[in-house]
Write a protein that holds these residues in place. Structure first.
Motif, mmCIF file in Angstrom:
data_model
loop_
_atom_site.group_PDB
_atom_site.id
_atom_site.type_symbol
_atom_site.label_atom_id
_atom_site.label_comp_id
_atom_site.label_asym_id
_atom_site.label_seq_id
_atom_site.Cartn_x
_atom_site.Cartn_y
_atom_site.Cartn_z
ATOM 1 N N GLN A 256 46.677 0.276 3.903
ATOM 2 C CA GLN A 256 48.306 0.009 3.843
ATOM 3 C C GLN A 256 49.024 1.173 4.528
ATOM 4 O OE1 GLN A 256 48.076 -3.041 2.696
ATOM 5 N NE2 GLN A 256 49.946 -2.804 1.852
ATOM 6 N N ARG A 257 48.488 2.342 4.366
ATOM 7 C CA ARG A 257 48.946 3.400 5.082
ATOM 8 C C ARG A 257 48.874 3.125 6.543
ATOM 9 N NH1 ARG A 257 46.343 8.732 3.267
ATOM 10 N NH2 ARG A 257 47.319 9.609 5.173
ATOM 11 N N ARG B 249 35.846 -14.206 -12.374
ATOM 12 C CA ARG B 249 37.128 -13.519 -11.532
ATOM 13 C C ARG B 249 36.530 -12.533 -10.478
ATOM 14 N NH1 ARG B 249 39.787 -10.258 -14.166
ATOM 15 N NH2 ARG B 249 41.457 -10.279 -12.918
ATOM 16 N N LEU B 250 37.281 -12.568 -9.301
ATOM 17 C CA LEU B 250 37.099 -11.526 -8.369
ATOM 18 C C LEU B 250 37.651 -10.171 -8.286
ATOM 19 C CD1 LEU B 250 35.343 -12.005 -5.543
ATOM 20 C CD2 LEU B 250 37.635 -12.227 -4.443
ATOM 21 N N VAL B 251 36.882 -9.130 -8.764
ATOM 22 C CA VAL B 251 37.568 -7.954 -8.959
ATOM 23 C C VAL B 251 37.054 -6.917 -7.993
ATOM 24 C CG1 VAL B 251 37.307 -6.042 -10.766
ATOM 25 C CG2 VAL B 251 37.094 -8.396 -11.499
ATOM 26 N N PRO B 252 38.044 -6.282 -7.605
ATOM 27 C CA PRO B 252 37.842 -5.076 -6.388
ATOM 28 C C PRO B 252 36.880 -4.109 -6.862
ATOM 29 C CG PRO B 252 40.249 -5.877 -6.494
ATOM 30 C CD PRO B 252 39.577 -6.506 -7.693
ATOM 31 N N THR B 253 36.054 -3.457 -6.083
ATOM 32 C CA THR B 253 35.480 -2.264 -6.670
ATOM 33 C C THR B 253 36.419 -1.151 -6.462
ATOM 34 O OG1 THR B 253 34.627 -1.984 -4.417
ATOM 35 C CG2 THR B 253 33.188 -3.457 -5.702
ATOM 36 N N PRO B 254 36.109 0.030 -7.046
ATOM 37 C CA PRO B 254 37.010 1.333 -6.758
ATOM 38 C C PRO B 254 37.017 1.558 -5.458
ATOM 39 C CG PRO B 254 35.478 1.675 -8.668
ATOM 40 C CD PRO B 254 35.073 0.275 -8.245
ATOM 41 N N GLU B 255 35.929 1.349 -4.775
ATOM 42 C CA GLU B 255 35.918 1.683 -3.231
ATOM 43 C C GLU B 255 36.989 0.854 -2.437
ATOM 44 O OE1 GLU B 255 31.820 2.984 -4.942
ATOM 45 O OE2 GLU B 255 33.192 1.036 -4.976
ATOM 46 N N ALA B 256 37.003 -0.467 -3.069
ATOM 47 C CA ALA B 256 37.826 -1.530 -2.257
ATOM 48 C C ALA B 256 39.354 -0.851 -2.530
ATOM 49 C CB ALA B 256 37.707 -2.760 -3.037
ATOM 50 N N ARG B 257 39.589 -0.478 -3.859
ATOM 51 C CA ARG B 257 41.076 -0.159 -4.229
ATOM 52 C C ARG B 257 41.549 1.256 -3.249
ATOM 53 N NH1 ARG B 257 42.689 -3.004 -8.311
ATOM 54 N NH2 ARG B 257 41.191 -3.777 -9.679
ATOM 55 N N LEU B 258 40.539 2.224 -3.014
ATOM 56 C CA LEU B 258 40.707 3.295 -2.356
ATOM 57 C C LEU B 258 40.748 2.862 -0.694
ATOM 58 C CD1 LEU B 258 40.917 6.235 -1.852
ATOM 59 C CD2 LEU B 258 38.276 6.541 -1.879
ATOM 60 N N PHE B 259 39.918 1.928 -0.241
ATOM 61 C CA PHE B 259 39.985 1.355 0.897
ATOM 62 C C PHE B 259 41.190 0.681 1.362
ATOM 63 C CE2 PHE B 259 38.867 -1.606 4.607
ATOM 64 C CZ PHE B 259 38.913 -0.805 5.706
ATOM 65 N N TYR B 260 41.665 -0.146 0.433
ATOM 66 C CA TYR B 260 43.011 -0.659 0.186
ATOM 67 C C TYR B 260 44.221 0.389 0.441
ATOM 68 C CZ TYR B 260 46.821 -4.064 -1.027
ATOM 69 O OH TYR B 260 48.084 -4.620 -1.101
ATOM 70 N N ARG B 261 44.226 1.186 0.070
ATOM 71 C CA ARG B 261 45.422 1.944 -0.068
ATOM 72 C C ARG B 261 45.356 2.752 1.465
ATOM 73 N NH1 ARG B 261 43.681 3.755 -5.554
ATOM 74 N NH2 ARG B 261 42.696 5.561 -4.665
ATOM 75 N N GLU B 262 44.324 3.137 1.994
ATOM 76 C CA GLU B 262 44.077 3.704 3.020
ATOM 77 C C GLU B 262 44.594 2.578 4.456
ATOM 78 O OE1 GLU B 262 43.714 6.899 3.940
ATOM 79 O OE2 GLU B 262 43.749 7.233 1.868
ATOM 80 N N TRP C 118 48.536 0.237 8.201
ATOM 81 C CA TRP C 118 49.412 -0.768 8.552
ATOM 82 C C TRP C 118 50.970 -0.366 8.751
ATOM 83 C CZ3 TRP C 118 47.318 -6.386 7.338
ATOM 84 C CH2 TRP C 118 46.046 -6.558 7.840
ATOM 85 N N GLN C 119 51.243 0.547 7.447
ATOM 86 C CA GLN C 119 52.695 1.037 7.771
ATOM 87 C C GLN C 119 53.108 1.638 8.883
ATOM 88 O OE1 GLN C 119 53.223 3.116 4.082
ATOM 89 N NE2 GLN C 119 53.162 1.111 2.615
ATOM 90 N N GLY C 120 52.262 2.413 9.436
ATOM 91 C CA GLY C 120 52.092 3.278 10.639
ATOM 92 C C GLY C 120 52.300 2.325 11.605
ATOM 93 N N LEU C 121 51.449 1.311 11.767
ATOM 94 C CA LEU C 121 51.453 0.428 12.985
ATOM 95 C C LEU C 121 52.868 -0.355 12.901
ATOM 96 C CD1 LEU C 121 48.144 -1.294 12.600
ATOM 97 C CD2 LEU C 121 48.689 0.209 14.272
ATOM 98 N N GLU C 122 53.425 -0.904 11.690
ATOM 99 C CA GLU C 122 54.687 -1.286 11.640
ATOM 100 C C GLU C 122 55.560 -0.192 12.294
ATOM 101 O OE1 GLU C 122 57.604 -3.948 11.238
ATOM 102 O OE2 GLU C 122 55.340 -4.383 11.033
ATOM 103 N N HIS C 123 55.573 0.869 11.834
ATOM 104 C CA HIS C 123 56.526 1.873 12.308
ATOM 105 C C HIS C 123 56.448 2.090 13.925
ATOM 106 C CE1 HIS C 123 58.892 5.419 12.598
ATOM 107 N NE2 HIS C 123 57.994 6.186 13.272
ATOM 108 N N LEU C 124 55.144 1.798 14.428
ATOM 109 C CA LEU C 124 54.956 1.967 15.943
ATOM 110 C C LEU C 124 55.718 0.630 16.423
ATOM 111 C CD1 LEU C 124 53.663 3.400 18.182
ATOM 112 C CD2 LEU C 124 51.774 1.931 17.701
#
Length: 308
Positions: A74-75, A59-72, A77-83
């Motif tokens: 998302q923030r 199984r492909l499992v995200p690293t802790p660094e990947a989860r942190l990067f993913y959260r950033e 891309w939400q800003g880009l969507e707002h733009l």
């Protein structure tokens, strides 16, 4: 280390893999072959300087660094969507239409009356009215979701152009109330009366309470409401008396209530807000002119409810 150079395709591959949990599903969403997604992820890992996924029992499992990067991500891309949404709103306004945001004091009655006249004269224009608390109105105008706002706040906000309007208050009473036979009401007349209050944080309530305290007046308060509409309906049902602004007294007062002037004037300041760095459209300029004219009419005493 230099800042990583990240491409949109790399970030898309990463997001789809995180969202779906597999490279195969990510490839399907991106409509490319699976090796293409794998290559994009490896390029992204190289540019970032840390691993994004591990293989655990197939199984492909995200690293802790990947989860942190993913959260950033998302923030971001939400800003880009707002733009993008901001660009859409600006584009629509340039093509015609007018967005107005108003606090309930004006948004429930007075501003709709002004808009009604606009709608008759501009049947092809899109007119939008949103009603929020003052804090949200300020945010709507700052972000240009609305071209015009009406709020009790924002007069000192450097991001906004603001025109101040002073609004008089009147005493609204049931028509059969003993005080209704007077020509005007003094604040001392409220001593011992059932007074319908706004919420504790409401500026008009705070102004009234300071004035009553200065004169040693203690009303009998049992009812608390959020909106002038609620206060006027309660007055009409004989539940008590209320100090409300002249605009809503005019619009909402019925045959069962009467509005009398106060001997000690109580005023409230409201602001017409516009974006400081954005010139008004012609439609917005016309609305402002209509609003000023109608506001001046009411303040001059025309069409005051229950005074006859």
């Amino acid at each position: 280390m230099d800042s990583p150079r990240l491409s949109d395709r790399q970030l898309q591959a990463f997001q789809h893999t995180m969202d779906s949990g597999s490279v195969t599903a990510a490839a399907s969403r991106m409509r490319i072959a699976q090796p293409g997604v794998t290559r994009l992820l490896k390029q992204l890992e190289h540019d970032l300087g840390f691993a994004l996924f591990s293989r655990i029992k197939g199984r492909l499992v995200p690293t802790p660094e990947a989860r942190l990067f993913y959260r950033e991500q998302q923030r971001l891309w939400q800003g880009l969507e707002h733009l993008r949404d901001s660009a859409r709103r600006i584009r629509q306004r340039e093509l015609g239409g007018l967005g107005i945001s108003a606090m309930p004091l004006l948004g429930l009655t007075f501003v709709p009356d002004v808009i009604a006249g606009m709608a008759k004269d501009h049947p092809d224009q899109h007119l939008r009215l949103s009603t929020f608390r003052s804090e949200q109105v300020v945010e709507d105008v700052v972000t240009q979701r609305s071209e015009i706002g009406f709020s009790l706040l924002g007069g000192q906000d450097e991001r906004l152009g603001a025109s101040a309007f002073t609004l008089d208050s009147v005493c609204l009473l049931p028509r059969d109330h003993p005080l209704a036979r007077r020509e005007s009401i003094a604040l001392k007349d409220l001593d011992g009366q059932t007074l319908i209050h706004y919420e504790p944080g409401d500026p008009s309530r705070q102004t009234l309470e300071r004035a009553l305290a200065e004169r040693g007046v203690t009303p009998r308060s049992r009812l608390e409401v959020s909106l002038a509409l609620q206060a006027t309906r309660l007055v009409g049902q004989g539940a008590g008396i209320a100090i409300v602004d002249a605009l809503n007294a005019r619009a909402m007062g019925g045959s069962d209530s009467i509005a009398l002037p106060l001997q000690e004037p109580l005023t409230e300041t409201l602001y017409l807000l516009t974006p400081r760095d954005q010139p008004l459209s012609r439609l917005a300029e016309e609305f402002v002119q209509r609003f000023r004219h109608r506001f001046a009419e009411v303040q001059a005493g025309q069409d005051r409810p229950g005074t006859t």
